[in-house]
Scaffold this motif. Structure first.
Motif, PDB file in Angstrom:
ATOM      1  N   LEU A  60      -2.718   3.177  -6.280  1.00 47.21           N
ATOM      2  CA  LEU A  60      -3.601   2.526  -5.425  1.00 47.21           C
ATOM      3  C   LEU A  60      -4.782   1.706  -6.291  1.00 47.21           C
ATOM      4  CD1 LEU A  60      -4.146   4.159  -2.152  1.00 47.21           C
ATOM      5  CD2 LEU A  60      -3.343   2.113  -2.421  1.00 47.21           C
ATOM      6  N   LEU A 115       0.805  -1.275  -0.111  1.00 48.09           N
ATOM      7  CA  LEU A 115       0.097   0.187   0.052  1.00 48.09           C
ATOM      8  C   LEU A 115       0.876   1.259   0.015  1.00 48.09           C
ATOM      9  CD1 LEU A 115      -2.932  -0.784   2.544  1.00 48.09           C
ATOM     10  CD2 LEU A 115      -2.913  -0.808   0.092  1.00 48.09           C
ATOM     11  N   THR A 138      -0.206   7.412  -6.272  1.00 47.09           N
ATOM     12  CA  THR A 138      -1.483   7.810  -6.293  1.00 47.09           C
ATOM     13  C   THR A 138      -1.266   9.441  -5.637  1.00 47.09           C
ATOM     14  OG1 THR A 138      -2.673   5.902  -6.217  1.00 47.09           O
ATOM     15  CG2 THR A 138      -3.774   7.793  -5.603  1.00 47.09           C
ATOM     16  N   ALA A 189      -6.494  -1.748   0.410  1.00 40.79           N
ATOM     17  CA  ALA A 189      -6.788  -0.692  -0.341  1.00 40.79           C
ATOM     18  C   ALA A 189      -7.987   0.203   0.031  1.00 40.79           C
ATOM     19  CB  ALA A 189      -6.555  -1.089  -1.926  1.00 40.79           C
ATOM     20  N   HIS A 242       2.140   1.944  -3.646  1.00 39.95           N
ATOM     21  CA  HIS A 242       1.293   2.338  -4.324  1.00 39.95           C
ATOM     22  C   HIS A 242       0.768   3.630  -4.096  1.00 39.95           C
ATOM     23  CE1 HIS A 242       1.659  -1.847  -5.923  1.00 39.95           C
ATOM     24  NE2 HIS A 242       1.464  -1.219  -7.099  1.00 39.95           N
ATOM     25  N   ALA A 243       0.485   3.917  -2.936  1.00 40.35           N
ATOM     26  CA  ALA A 243       0.158   5.260  -2.314  1.00 40.35           C
ATOM     27  C   ALA A 243       0.548   6.434  -2.912  1.00 40.35           C
ATOM     28  CB  ALA A 243      -0.426   5.156  -0.865  1.00 40.35           C
ATOM     29  N   VAL A 272      -7.434   2.382   3.067  1.00 47.76           N
ATOM     30  CA  VAL A 272      -6.665   3.406   3.005  1.00 47.76           C
ATOM     31  C   VAL A 272      -7.669   4.589   2.096  1.00 47.76           C
ATOM     32  CG1 VAL A 272      -4.719   4.469   1.435  1.00 47.76           C
ATOM     33  CG2 VAL A 272      -4.308   2.222   2.688  1.00 47.76           C
ATOM     34  N   ILE A 273      -8.215   4.105   0.928  1.00 43.41           N
ATOM     35  CA  ILE A 273      -9.165   5.117   0.213  1.00 43.41           C
ATOM     36  C   ILE A 273     -10.236   5.628   1.305  1.00 43.41           C
ATOM     37  CG2 ILE A 273     -10.730   5.182  -1.598  1.00 43.41           C
ATOM     38  CD1 ILE A 273      -9.116   3.135  -3.034  1.00 43.41           C
ATOM     39  N   LEU A 318      -3.803  -1.005  -8.098  1.00 40.42           N
ATOM     40  CA  LEU A 318      -3.547  -2.081  -7.254  1.00 40.42           C
ATOM     41  C   LEU A 318      -4.796  -2.763  -7.113  1.00 40.42           C
ATOM     42  CD1 LEU A 318      -1.334  -3.528  -5.338  1.00 40.42           C
ATOM     43  CD2 LEU A 318      -2.361  -1.973  -3.545  1.00 40.42           C
ATOM     44  N   LEU A 319      -5.910  -1.839  -6.617  1.00 40.01           N
ATOM     45  CA  LEU A 319      -6.960  -2.305  -6.323  1.00 40.01           C
ATOM     46  C   LEU A 319      -7.719  -3.191  -7.116  1.00 40.01           C
ATOM     47  CD1 LEU A 319      -9.565  -2.329  -4.194  1.00 40.01           C
ATOM     48  CD2 LEU A 319     -10.348  -0.307  -5.117  1.00 40.01           C
TER      49      LEU A 319
END
Lengths: 317, 275, 475
Positions: free
Chosen positions: A266, A99, A106, A285, A102-103, A288-289, A269-270
């Protein structure tokens, strides 16, 4: 300060509730999926071909999949609460690590796209607001309606067709250089502009026609001074609130944009995790979102309180 | 002296009704308009440019694009209408219950709506469609979960303010039943407020459904859904511009029509004056 | 007239369709004097004030000239030239004071922007009985009256010799009106020339100087205030002055105290956690009698009315409809529901906005089986002087006075025993108010109804009521 505290508590409560619902949903989904869960986990761990009933049985015992559902649910929620999201079924890496990687992509894309959108929307919206019904107003209105009727991926496909395939100025997908950022960021910006231009325009029109602006001039201020002292701040309130909220709604956009441009954020990834049914990553994910959404909403609230003293009064009431 | 009753005059239809009717017609009759079988593959004629037999060309497995665009209409448009109809019905019903109910019922429904609105729009639909995958039901449920709260909020707000008005009190004093009051006093303004929202909502639902299709998480190929078609055609963008443009244009035109109609409705909720 | 501070000459204002809203008006405010323009809503009086400032809404065409403080006459169609005289020569106290203040800026800073010195702000506020803390407040925390005094204080701070006050008492309680009048008098005493626009007769009576009655965009009558009020020349002015409840014909009645329409004993009501609004009230409304309930806003007048109608439960006490306590059991309410009715303050909202009157009246047949609207309504409309053509209109298409008579017609079709009228004429113009109230009074007499009249207007209550119950302000 009581009011501010209340707003913060409300948003934190909202974030926690969101997290709880997401975690519960994922738990329900995992157990509602057809087929034996232990077998699926085993397949993910050791590979499809080497799964035997014995490994499945071992995993069932190790992971406690034979316990009553309610106990498993408690365990699941407990782990989530401690931030233990487990390992990705695909890569085997800890979910938190995935996460974090990737975060950052994003966040980068989101910030650039969002800032870009206001670089475009602010001048256009303000110009339109100063001459409602004028040529700029009509053109920006047409632009906003058109963009609002285009799903994000269509905007992206249009930009790719024009700038990557026809003009060959920019690479169509990837993430290695700065040039790779241009198309995704513009796609995001254009899909945000569709909604922010009318908000800015209306804020300007409304403030300009407010009686206190006229009265400020009766009191002796020049039109420019009246707008500087009374107009800017009042017009900024709805715009700032909306801008902060829009940052939260970036989420809808970036899932699609990242997939389209093959950008490792993200959202991508999701989507990959959803297609592969990689539950720990999906949940991570999602959390986090959801959290990002709550945090940005909180920031939007605080911004509004700071700009608009009336908000504080409402929050207290 | 006698009471003169004017005949009930039909309201002139707003001009935006015609494009809407065309869209509805397309959603209902699309598959019958398809000139060829939308799923018939012809591997000898892949990515062919438009011709007399294939007016909009063929895709990467030689299927006729025009037929697929027509056949996709019920999926892309019909599903969106179904979705919003369901979400607005549920939302309006819950909103009216909240407005009429006690403090507890109201708090329960409205806090639930708040909670659902705390999720970013597409996330729930993504999760449902992604996990339960492929079919119409996960898509419907996921989108509905995200959509109903805005209708509930709108209905609750309008109903609450109408219930406070003098004419509701006057009707209660005259002895009208609560059901009559709901039907005659509350429902019309609620529906008037919800209509523009729902029209815009159909446009949004089309975008969401096609976005999910595009992500490969909505209706599964070979179902001719516009978003899924775009997903399939994306690798061949450089060779087949016309083929790609067809479903894109359909989505754009549908959403644009609904956006303009929704705005027209919002600006003039009576739908074209009373005299 | 050489001493005039402000002269309006041949002012005409037309709308897009060429209809004259203001027609050839010429008036002047003497230097240091007061001119009051009075007229009903829609008479065009506020347009005159807007024209003086060049602030007319877009789409209106205007002709005529404005002469300010001996400057050359300025055509009213040149708002830019009028704007040049703002603040230095002429100042406005606007109709809605709260809307004139920037909601996001503290009062102090707004007064400073208006040109007051930092140290002059506190004394300026204090001069209008505003505490020093007002300077640090945001406008939305101020009441309408306070916001108005803030504006007047800033207006006094700037040197403009001419001040125009547009509806300075609109929406204020009776004692706040007294305060506003005092404020205006002080402005006048400070040597400013005043143009006051109002619909409020009290203002016209208490302000010195000249008075002009405006009707349909024309000056109906114009002269020294005292003279005009005591001996009006024109018919309209006479009708208008006769509309004052103090000049209504007295009616002498004796009502039958043995037959009560409505009564209440030991009535108390309080909101949870906020103390009692009123305690231990006893009241009786005989058939054919009028009970007045008055009190300042927030004293619980309307709540008491709702309790008498069974719309709200009292904290303690009983309400009796024809001798049966409706608080104890709900069956009595059900039986007599239709016979205890209410006249609303805003009659237009008492009708469903999207249906025409005919349909709303016909619907009454669903709840009262012996009613035939076709048979019973026409004579009633004739009695109430309502044109039957209004039946085909919707509520937004009739005037307030017509709507209130239609509301009365609807109630009367239900054959009531008692009516609670909650400020039934407070939104109507005086002439219409007189007509409506005298009609209501006549019907009460004729049909032997009990009427509970709720109002803050003491003169109105004195003219109409037999008995008077005054609620004290909330502690």
């Amino acid at each position: 300060m009581n009011g501010v505290l209340r707003v913060i508590m409300l948003r934190i409560g909202q974030a926690l509730a969101t997290a709880a619902v997401l975690a519960s949903l994922c738990f329900v989904f995992v157990h509602a999926l057809p087929g034996d869960l232990a077998l699926r986990v085993a397949a993910a761990r050791v590979g499809d071909e080497r799964v035997t009933p014995e490994t499945a049985e071992r995993i069932r015992r190790e992971e406690g999949l034979d316990r009553p559902l309610i106990v498993q649910y408690g365990q699941w929620m407990g782990n989530v609460a401690q931030g233990d999201l487990g390992r990705s079924l695909l890569s085997g890496k800890p979910v938190t690590q995935e996460l974090a990687y990737h975060a950052s992509f994003t966040l980068q894309l989101g910030l650039i796209g969002w800032l870009l959108s206001y670089l475009i929307a602010l001048p256009l919206g303000i110009m339109a607001g100063f001459r409602p019904g004028g040529i700029v107003d009509r053109m920006t209105n047409a632009l906003a309606v058109t963009l609002a009727s285009l799903p994000t991926f269509l905007v992206g496909i249009g930009l790719i067709t024009l700038f990557a395939l026809t003009l060959r100025w920019l690479p169509p997908a990837g993430f290695r250089t700065g040039a790779h950022m241009v198309l995704p960021a513009f796609t995001l910006a254009l899909s945000l502009v569709a909604f922010s231009i009318p908000v800015i325009r209306n804020a300007v029109v409304e403030v300009r026609s407010a009686f206190f602006m006229t009265y400020a001039r009766v009191k002796g201020l020049t039109p420019a001074a009246a707008f500087r002292h009374h107009g800017v701040r009042n017009a900024a309130i709805p715009v700032v609130t909306y801008a902060a909220l829009q940052f939260a709604f970036v989420i809808d956009g970036f899932v699609v944009i990242e997939t389209l441009f093959n950008y490792p954020g993200l959202g991508e990834l999701l989507v990959k995790a959803l297609i592969a049914r990689d539950v720990p990553v999906i949940m991570g994910a999602g959390l986090v979102i959801g959290f990002a959404f709550a945090v940005v909403s909180l920031l939007a609230d605080l911004m509004r309180l700071w700009f608009d003293p009336r908000g504080l009064e409402e929050a207290r009431a | 002296m006698s009471l003169v009753f004017e005949p009930v005059r039909a309201r002139s239809l707003p001009t935006s009704i015609w494009p809407l009717a065309a869209l509805a017609g397309l959603a209902l009759t699309g598959p019958f308009l398809a000139p060829l079988d939308p799923n018939a593959q012809d591997l000898m004629r892949v990515m062919e440019a438009p011709s007399i037999t294939h007016l909009l060309g063929t895709d990467h497995v030689g299927r006729d694009i025009l037929s697929r665009v027509f056949a996709g209409a019920p999926h892309s448009l019909g599903l969106a209408v179904l979705c919003v109809t369901l979400a607005s019905s549920v939302g309006v019903a819950l909103g009216l219950i909240a407005a009429n109910g006690g403090a507890f019922v109201r708090a329960l429904i409205m806090r639930l709506a708040d909670l659902m609105l705390a999720f970013p729009g597409l996330l729930l639909a993504l999760l449902f469609a992604g996990f339960l995958g492929g079919g119409i039901w996960p898509l419907l449920i996921g989108l509905n979960l995200a959509l109903w709260p805005q209708y509930a909020r709108m209905a609750e707000a309008v109903a609450t303010s109408v219930l406070r008005e003098g004419h509701v009190e006057a009707a209660r004093l005259a002895g009208f039943a609560e059901r009559t009051i709901l039907k005659r006093h509350v429902l019309p303004p609620v529906l008037r407020a919800v209509m523009p929202l729902a029209t815009l909502g159909v446009g949004q639902a089309i975008m969401s459904i096609s976005a999910l299709g595009f992500l490969g998480l909505g209706l599964k190929p070979p179902t001719p859904e516009w978003g899924a078609m775009i997903n399939e055609l994306l690798p061949f963008l450089a060779e087949g511009f016309v083929q790609m443009a067809a479903p894109c244009a359909m989505i754009f035109v549908s959403v644009l029509t609904l956006t303009l109609a929704g705005r027209a409705l919002a600006a003039d909720p009576t739908g074209g004056g009373h005299d | 007239m050489t001493e005039a501070a402000l002269t309006i000459s041949y002012l005409s204002i037309h709308d897009r369709n060429g209809i004259a809203l203001v027609d050839d008006v010429s008036l002047s405010v003497p230097r240091g004097g007061v001119l009051t323009l009075i007229g009903e809503t829609g008479s065009g009086k506020s347009l005159i004030a807007q024209a003086v400032f060049g602030l007319l809404p877009a789409g209106l065409s205007v002709s005529g000239t404005i002469t300010i403080s001996g400057h050359k006459p300025i055509p009213a169609s040149e708002p830019k030239r009028l704007a040049a005289l703002w603040r230095e020569q002429i100042m406005l106290i606007p109709q809605e004071p709260s809307a004139a203040l920037d909601p996001t800026m503290r009062v102090k800073r707004q007064m400073a922007l208006a040109g007051l010195h930092e140290e002059a702000i506190k004394p300026a506020l204090a001069a209008f009985d505003l505490p020093g803390s007002t300077g640090d407040a945001y406008p939305f925390t101020l009441s309408g009256g306070m916001a108005q005094r803030v504006l007047v204080a800033s207006a006094l701070g700037v040197g403009a010799p001419i001040v125009v006050a547009d509806e300075p008492t609109k929406g204020l309680d009776a004692d706040r009106v007294t305060q506003a009048i005092a404020t205006l008098k002080r402005l006048s005493a400070a040597g400013r020339s005043l143009l006051v626009i109002t619909h409020d007769r009290r203002l016209a009576e208490e302000l010195p100087g000249e008075l002009a009655i405006i009707r349909d965009g024309r000056v109906e009558e114009h002269g020294p205030s005292a003279g005009l009020l005591s001996a009006p020349q024109s018919d309209y002015a006479r009708t208008w002055l006769a509309a004052d409840p103090r000049h209504w014909p007295r009616c002498h009645r004796c009502c039958d105290m043995t037959s009560l329409a409505l009564s209440a004993h030991g009535l108390s009501f309080g909101w949870p956690k906020r103390g009692m609004l009123f305690e231990d009230l006893d009241l009786h409304v005989p058939r054919g009698g009028v009970l007045a309930i008055s009190g300042p806003s927030g004293s619980g007048k309307s709540t008491l009315g709702d309790i008498l109608l069974g719309l709200r439960r009292p904290t303690a006490g009983s309400v009796e409809w024809g001798g049966i306590n409706i608080v104890a059991g709900s069956s009595a309410i059900k039986i007599h529901r239709q016979r205890y009715q209410k006249l609303h303050q805003d009659p237009i909202t008492a009708f469903v906005p999207h249906l025409n009157f005919a349909r709303q009246f016909l619907a009454l047949q669903d709840v009262k089986s012996c009613l035939s609207v076709a048979r019973d309504l026409p004579p009633l409309l004739e009695r109430l002087k309502v044109n039957h053509r209004l039946m085909n209109r919707r509520p937004c298409e009739v005037s307030g006075g017509e709507a209130q008579r239609l509301a009365l017609a609807r109630i009367l079709l239900l054959d009531p025993i008692a009516i609670v009228a909650d400020e039934p004429t407070s939104r109507l113009d005086p002439v219409v108010q007189r007509e409506t109230m005298l009609l209501l009074r006549a019907i009460v007499d004729q049909r032997g109804l009990g009427l509970v009249l709720i109002s803050h207007d003491q003169t109105l209550l004195a003219a109409i009521a037999d008995e008077h119950l005054a609620l004290s302000p909330r502690p």
